[in-house]
Design a protein around this motif. Sequence first.
Motif, PDB file in Angstrom:
ATOM      1  N   LYS A 139       6.502  15.190   8.129  1.00 26.97           N
ATOM      2  CA  LYS A 139       5.870  14.067   7.430  1.00 26.97           C
ATOM      3  C   LYS A 139       6.936  13.059   7.007  1.00 26.97           C
ATOM      4  O   LYS A 139       8.098  13.421   6.793  1.00 26.97           O
ATOM      5  CB  LYS A 139       5.070  14.583   6.227  1.00 26.97           C
ATOM      6  N   VAL A 140       6.509  11.788   6.885  1.00 25.98           N
ATOM      7  CA  VAL A 140       7.431  10.686   6.594  1.00 25.98           C
ATOM      8  C   VAL A 140       6.966   9.981   5.319  1.00 25.98           C
ATOM      9  O   VAL A 140       6.056   9.154   5.366  1.00 25.98           O
ATOM     10  CB  VAL A 140       7.468   9.675   7.763  1.00 25.98           C
ATOM     11  N   PRO A 141       7.562  10.294   4.174  1.00 22.80           N
ATOM     12  CA  PRO A 141       7.172   9.616   2.931  1.00 22.80           C
ATOM     13  C   PRO A 141       7.569   8.137   2.961  1.00 22.80           C
ATOM     14  O   PRO A 141       8.686   7.787   3.361  1.00 22.80           O
ATOM     15  CB  PRO A 141       7.956  10.374   1.852  1.00 22.80           C
ATOM     16  N   VAL A 142       6.642   7.260   2.541  1.00 21.37           N
ATOM     17  CA  VAL A 142       6.876   5.820   2.616  1.00 21.37           C
ATOM     18  C   VAL A 142       6.361   5.144   1.351  1.00 21.37           C
ATOM     19  O   VAL A 142       5.253   5.418   0.892  1.00 21.37           O
ATOM     20  CB  VAL A 142       6.182   5.202   3.845  1.00 21.37           C
ATOM     21  N   LEU A 143       7.180   4.235   0.820  1.00 21.42           N
ATOM     22  CA  LEU A 143       6.814   3.356  -0.281  1.00 21.42           C
ATOM     23  C   LEU A 143       6.547   1.974   0.304  1.00 21.42           C
ATOM     24  O   LEU A 143       7.374   1.442   1.049  1.00 21.42           O
ATOM     25  CB  LEU A 143       7.955   3.289  -1.296  1.00 21.42           C
ATOM     26  N   VAL A 144       5.397   1.392  -0.043  1.00 23.10           N
ATOM     27  CA  VAL A 144       5.028   0.062   0.451  1.00 23.10           C
ATOM     28  C   VAL A 144       4.860  -0.867  -0.751  1.00 23.10           C
ATOM     29  O   VAL A 144       4.092  -0.565  -1.666  1.00 23.10           O
ATOM     30  CB  VAL A 144       3.720   0.108   1.271  1.00 23.10           C
ATOM     31  N   VAL A 145       5.600  -1.992  -0.751  1.00 17.08           N
ATOM     32  CA  VAL A 145       5.566  -2.946  -1.857  1.00 17.08           C
ATOM     33  C   VAL A 145       5.238  -4.330  -1.303  1.00 17.08           C
ATOM     34  O   VAL A 145       5.877  -4.787  -0.345  1.00 17.08           O
ATOM     35  CB  VAL A 145       6.922  -2.984  -2.604  1.00 17.08           C
ATOM     36  N   HIS A 146       4.255  -4.998  -1.909  1.00 20.86           N
ATOM     37  CA  HIS A 146       3.859  -6.319  -1.402  1.00 20.86           C
ATOM     38  C   HIS A 146       3.273  -7.140  -2.539  1.00 20.86           C
ATOM     39  O   HIS A 146       2.625  -6.600  -3.433  1.00 20.86           O
ATOM     40  CB  HIS A 146       2.808  -6.166  -0.295  1.00 20.86           C
ATOM     41  N   GLY A 147       3.501  -8.437  -2.499  1.00 24.71           N
ATOM     42  CA  GLY A 147       2.916  -9.344  -3.470  1.00 24.71           C
ATOM     43  C   GLY A 147       1.591  -9.886  -2.980  1.00 24.71           C
ATOM     44  O   GLY A 147       1.426 -10.154  -1.791  1.00 24.71           O
ATOM     45  N   THR A 148       0.652 -10.072  -3.905  1.00 24.95           N
ATOM     46  CA  THR A 148      -0.670 -10.571  -3.501  1.00 24.95           C
ATOM     47  C   THR A 148      -0.646 -12.046  -3.129  1.00 24.95           C
ATOM     48  O   THR A 148      -1.588 -12.545  -2.514  1.00 24.95           O
ATOM     49  CB  THR A 148      -1.696 -10.367  -4.627  1.00 24.95           C
ATOM     50  N   ALA A 149       0.415 -12.764  -3.502  1.00 21.20           N
ATOM     51  CA  ALA A 149       0.513 -14.201  -3.203  1.00 21.20           C
ATOM     52  C   ALA A 149       1.558 -14.488  -2.124  1.00 21.20           C
ATOM     53  O   ALA A 149       2.065 -15.601  -2.030  1.00 21.20           O
ATOM     54  CB  ALA A 149       0.845 -14.987  -4.475  1.00 21.20           C
ATOM     55  N   ASP A 150       1.862 -13.488  -1.309  1.00 21.54           N
ATOM     56  CA  ASP A 150       2.840 -13.662  -0.232  1.00 21.54           C
ATOM     57  C   ASP A 150       2.256 -14.588   0.837  1.00 21.54           C
ATOM     58  O   ASP A 150       1.291 -14.232   1.523  1.00 21.54           O
ATOM     59  CB  ASP A 150       3.181 -12.301   0.371  1.00 21.54           C
ATOM     60  N   ASP A 151       2.832 -15.773   0.970  1.00 19.57           N
ATOM     61  CA  ASP A 151       2.336 -16.739   1.951  1.00 19.57           C
ATOM     62  C   ASP A 151       3.175 -16.753   3.225  1.00 19.57           C
ATOM     63  O   ASP A 151       2.986 -17.605   4.093  1.00 19.57           O
ATOM     64  CB  ASP A 151       2.259 -18.142   1.342  1.00 19.57           C
ATOM     65  N   VAL A 152       4.109 -15.816   3.328  1.00 22.09           N
ATOM     66  CA  VAL A 152       4.898 -15.676   4.551  1.00 22.09           C
ATOM     67  C   VAL A 152       4.385 -14.498   5.379  1.00 22.09           C
ATOM     68  O   VAL A 152       4.177 -14.607   6.591  1.00 22.09           O
ATOM     69  CB  VAL A 152       6.391 -15.483   4.219  1.00 22.09           C
ATOM     70  N   VAL A 153       4.197 -13.359   4.726  1.00 16.88           N
ATOM     71  CA  VAL A 153       3.627 -12.176   5.367  1.00 16.88           C
ATOM     72  C   VAL A 153       2.350 -11.825   4.607  1.00 16.88           C
ATOM     73  O   VAL A 153       2.418 -11.371   3.453  1.00 16.88           O
ATOM     74  CB  VAL A 153       4.613 -10.995   5.364  1.00 16.88           C
ATOM     75  N   ASN A 154       1.221 -12.067   5.237  1.00 15.90           N
ATOM     76  CA  ASN A 154      -0.075 -11.835   4.592  1.00 15.90           C
ATOM     77  C   ASN A 154      -0.133 -10.438   3.966  1.00 15.90           C
ATOM     78  O   ASN A 154       0.241  -9.451   4.613  1.00 15.90           O
ATOM     79  CB  ASN A 154      -1.181 -11.985   5.643  1.00 15.90           C
ATOM     80  N   PRO A 155      -0.592 -10.322   2.711  1.00 20.52           N
ATOM     81  CA  PRO A 155      -0.638  -9.019   2.043  1.00 20.52           C
ATOM     82  C   PRO A 155      -1.435  -7.955   2.779  1.00 20.52           C
ATOM     83  O   PRO A 155      -1.211  -6.757   2.552  1.00 20.52           O
ATOM     84  CB  PRO A 155      -1.286  -9.345   0.696  1.00 20.52           C
ATOM     85  N   ILE A 156      -2.325  -8.363   3.694  1.00 20.80           N
ATOM     86  CA  ILE A 156      -3.062  -7.361   4.457  1.00 20.80           C
ATOM     87  C   ILE A 156      -2.111  -6.477   5.261  1.00 20.80           C
ATOM     88  O   ILE A 156      -2.420  -5.316   5.578  1.00 20.80           O
ATOM     89  CB  ILE A 156      -4.108  -8.016   5.388  1.00 20.80           C
ATOM     90  N   ASN A 157      -0.915  -7.015   5.562  1.00 21.15           N
ATOM     91  CA  ASN A 157       0.077  -6.221   6.290  1.00 21.15           C
ATOM     92  C   ASN A 157       0.532  -5.018   5.477  1.00 21.15           C
ATOM     93  O   ASN A 157       0.816  -3.958   6.040  1.00 21.15           O
ATOM     94  CB  ASN A 157       1.276  -7.091   6.669  1.00 21.15           C
ATOM     95  N   GLY A 158       0.615  -5.166   4.158  1.00 26.31           N
ATOM     96  CA  GLY A 158       0.968  -4.032   3.315  1.00 26.31           C
ATOM     97  C   GLY A 158      -0.090  -2.950   3.377  1.00 26.31           C
ATOM     98  O   GLY A 158       0.217  -1.753   3.507  1.00 26.31           O
ATOM     99  N   THR A 159      -1.365  -3.363   3.314  1.00 26.58           N
ATOM    100  CA  THR A 159      -2.475  -2.406   3.397  1.00 26.58           C
ATOM    101  C   THR A 159      -2.490  -1.710   4.752  1.00 26.58           C
ATOM    102  O   THR A 159      -2.716  -0.492   4.845  1.00 26.58           O
ATOM    103  CB  THR A 159      -3.803  -3.143   3.162  1.00 26.58           C
ATOM    104  N   GLN A 160      -2.225  -2.453   5.820  1.00 24.64           N
ATOM    105  CA  GLN A 160      -2.179  -1.853   7.151  1.00 24.64           C
ATOM    106  C   GLN A 160      -1.017  -0.865   7.277  1.00 24.64           C
ATOM    107  O   GLN A 160      -1.152   0.181   7.925  1.00 24.64           O
ATOM    108  CB  GLN A 160      -2.051  -2.948   8.214  1.00 24.64           C
ATOM    109  N   THR A 161       0.103  -1.182   6.648  1.00 21.18           N
ATOM    110  CA  THR A 161       1.253  -0.276   6.690  1.00 21.18           C
ATOM    111  C   THR A 161       0.931   1.044   6.008  1.00 21.18           C
ATOM    112  O   THR A 161       1.289   2.126   6.502  1.00 21.18           O
ATOM    113  CB  THR A 161       2.476  -0.935   6.029  1.00 21.18           C
TER     114      THR A 161
END
Length: 333
Positions: free
Chosen positions: A218-240
């Motif tokens: 298994k590969v433990p992963v921490l995902v951090v994203h801002g809801t107002a990220d206008d460069v990388v859409n926050p949906i990318n965090g949810t997909q990750t």
Amino acid sequence: MSVTRNVGALCRAVVGLCALFGVLGASQAQAGSWVHGIYSGNGGTRSYQLWVPTGYQPGERLPLVVGLHGCLQNPDQFAGLARLNEKADQEKFLVLYPNQAMLANGTQCWNFMFSINQERGGLEPSVIVGMVDWVKGHYTVDERRVYVGGVSAGAVMSTILLACYSDVFTAGMVGAGAMYKAATTASGSLFAMKFGSIYSPDDRGYDAWACSGKPRRKVPVLVVHGTADDVVNPINGTQTVRQFLQTNDYGDDGANNNSVSNSPTQTYSATSPGGRKYTVRNYVTGGVLLVQQYEIEGMGHAWPGGNSAYPFADPAGPDGTTIMWDFFKQHSR
């Protein structure tokens, strides 16, 4: 092969002298100091910087964190932004900062968008792993505790390394990034950054597991994203998050059977000292925190709690570096 240098311009001019200083630098590096180097392998040549923490003693087995900068950054800027060297001094771990060459990408982005860099043995991933091997060969690294984390383009490269080299990296952090193979072309990456990936996170979860050879790991992963990220859409965090949950479902027992649930076991909200509200979702399996998601309200494309003297900082956010290290230190292979 690797060539290490501590003497700046002189080393750049005389490669043989660099190698000599590299051997000496690795064996006699002072605590709380930089070691600079150049690594060359089948995937190309890149420079790197290694932070040796205060109090380091040769022979002392320490964790290693690989810190991957984003576009328009270099190792010094990422280290300053995240204050990662200060954390390394406090907690006693080595930090390796690979540096993207401007000849490879004019904005110093890692070339995560090209398929040649999305597989085990791919050009840039193999160079970074080669740097890790060099550090292991010259310092006493605890191989059970080798981690990788990055921001933006560095975060996407982190997903590739976690997917394809899960035997090397114990856990990772994806900050303002995207899932494994969110796109496989430059134009596709631009679309994914703006709207999210067109690919299924579940399918990419399988692909990520397969890239390391379909291990029972298994590969433990921490995902951090801002809801107002206008460069990388926050949906990318949810997909990750979803992609690595699926990767871990396969890694758990070799089957797609929901042995690692895609529902959080705990969700809570808090506010940082700077006033940023954030939500944390924990995904625990067998008593182990496998995936953790920080969703930071109102934060743009930034490192939370970063040093405002550097670009891409959100000083109002929670301390992203502490969050990252606190996640990493829970995991040992």
